[in-house]
Design a protein around this motif. Structure first.
Motif: not given
Length: 293
Positions: A98-107, A146-155
């Motif tokens: 997702t778009a915000s993932v590359p902004m995280q230092d670890i990625f 690499f997902l940023r799901p909603s709180p209700q997400f159940r895989p």
């Protein structure tokens, strides 16, 4: 014709001696002679001229030697490729994010380290929404998500997930907003009368569901005044006074002027990024990749 015969022929052609070639190959001379003879019979042409004390290449043998060496070199390369793939040193892997993932230092740090350590691997990075990634995982079109799901997400049972990053949702306000100067976390109730700028729900982005869930649990439905597909567009619209938004805190790094970021109070504002893959066994190259997170 087989590769053993080619190796035998190349050894004899390079040594110009059956006895020396047999010594180098760690075989006895009679089987070596038999295999060379069988090769010549299959080709229908003599490759070597033989006498009691002399071995020489025929014109056909000189031409065949180049081809035999090339075939053996290709075989060795193929064996090395298979070895590298089996060990995880090489292979192909397709990763969604997702778009915000590359902004995280670890990625970026992990991706760079993986590429440096696996020069023979092909790593393809594909930007897509959480919903799109889940679909492509199910269909085998990507290997890691690499997902940023909603709180209700159940895989689903077919997908394995692991949390790799934690973040929080923040209220994104114009700097002129009365709450922008607050030094405290903001209660989501304080935004009940605001015009919200959010991602489209149909985009398959978990942030829309997360933001609306926060509002619903606080007892109100957000007034969605406008939707935009890019976070930077949303932040720019907030700066213009078009409304407010709820985004992950990491977007404060964009540095767009004219906005303030206030953490939203309460555990429900916690956001997470999950690394997901199909629940079946990981390939060797995938095991190596996920080990960087």
């Amino acid at each position: 014709m087989d590769f053993r015969q080619l190796r035998y022929f190349v050894a004899v052609a390079e040594a110009l001696s059956f006895s020396e070639a047999a010594r180098r190959l760690h075989v006895s001379q009679p089987p070596l002679s038999v295999q060379i003879k069988a090769l010549e019979e299959e080709l229908g042409s003599a490759l070597l001229e033989r006498s009691r004390h002399h071995v020489a290449l025929t014109p056909a043998g000189e031409l065949f030697l180049d081809k035999a060496r090339a075939a053996l070199a290709n075989l060795d390369q193929a064996r090395e490729v298979v070895r590298q793939v089996a060990s995880g040193e090489a292979g192909e892997i397709r990763v969604g994010f997702t778009a915000s993932v590359p902004m995280q230092d670890i990625f970026p740090r992990a991706v760079h380290a993986f590429r440096e350590a696996h020069r023979n691997a092909k790593l393809e990075l594909v930007h897509m929404s959480t919903g799109q990634q889940l679909q492509q995982l199910e269909h085998g079109e990507i290997d890691i998500a690499f997902l940023r799901p909603s709180p209700q997400f159940r895989p689903p049972a077919s997908i394995a997930v692991r949390e790799v990053l934690a973040d929080r949702l923040v209220a994104v306000l114009p700097v002129a907003h009365p709450l922008a100067a607050s030094q405290h976390d903001i209660d989501i109730n304080a935004l009940s009368g605001e015009r919200f700028l959010l991602f489209p729900r149909g985009l398959g982005c978990g942030l829309f569901d997360h933001a609306t869930t926060l509002c619903n649990r606080a007892g109100f439905a957000p007034n969605v005044a406008q939707e935009a597909r890019e976070a930077t567009t949303i932040i720019g619209l907030v700066a213009s006074g078009a409304g407010i938004s709820v985004l992950p805190q990491i977007y404060a790094r964009t540095g767009i002027p004219g906005v303030a970021y206030l953490p939203i109070a309460g555990p429900d504002a916690a956001s997470r990024i999950l690394m997901a893959h199909r629940a079946e066994a990981l390939s060797p190259i995938m095991k190596r990749f996920v080990g960087y997170f």
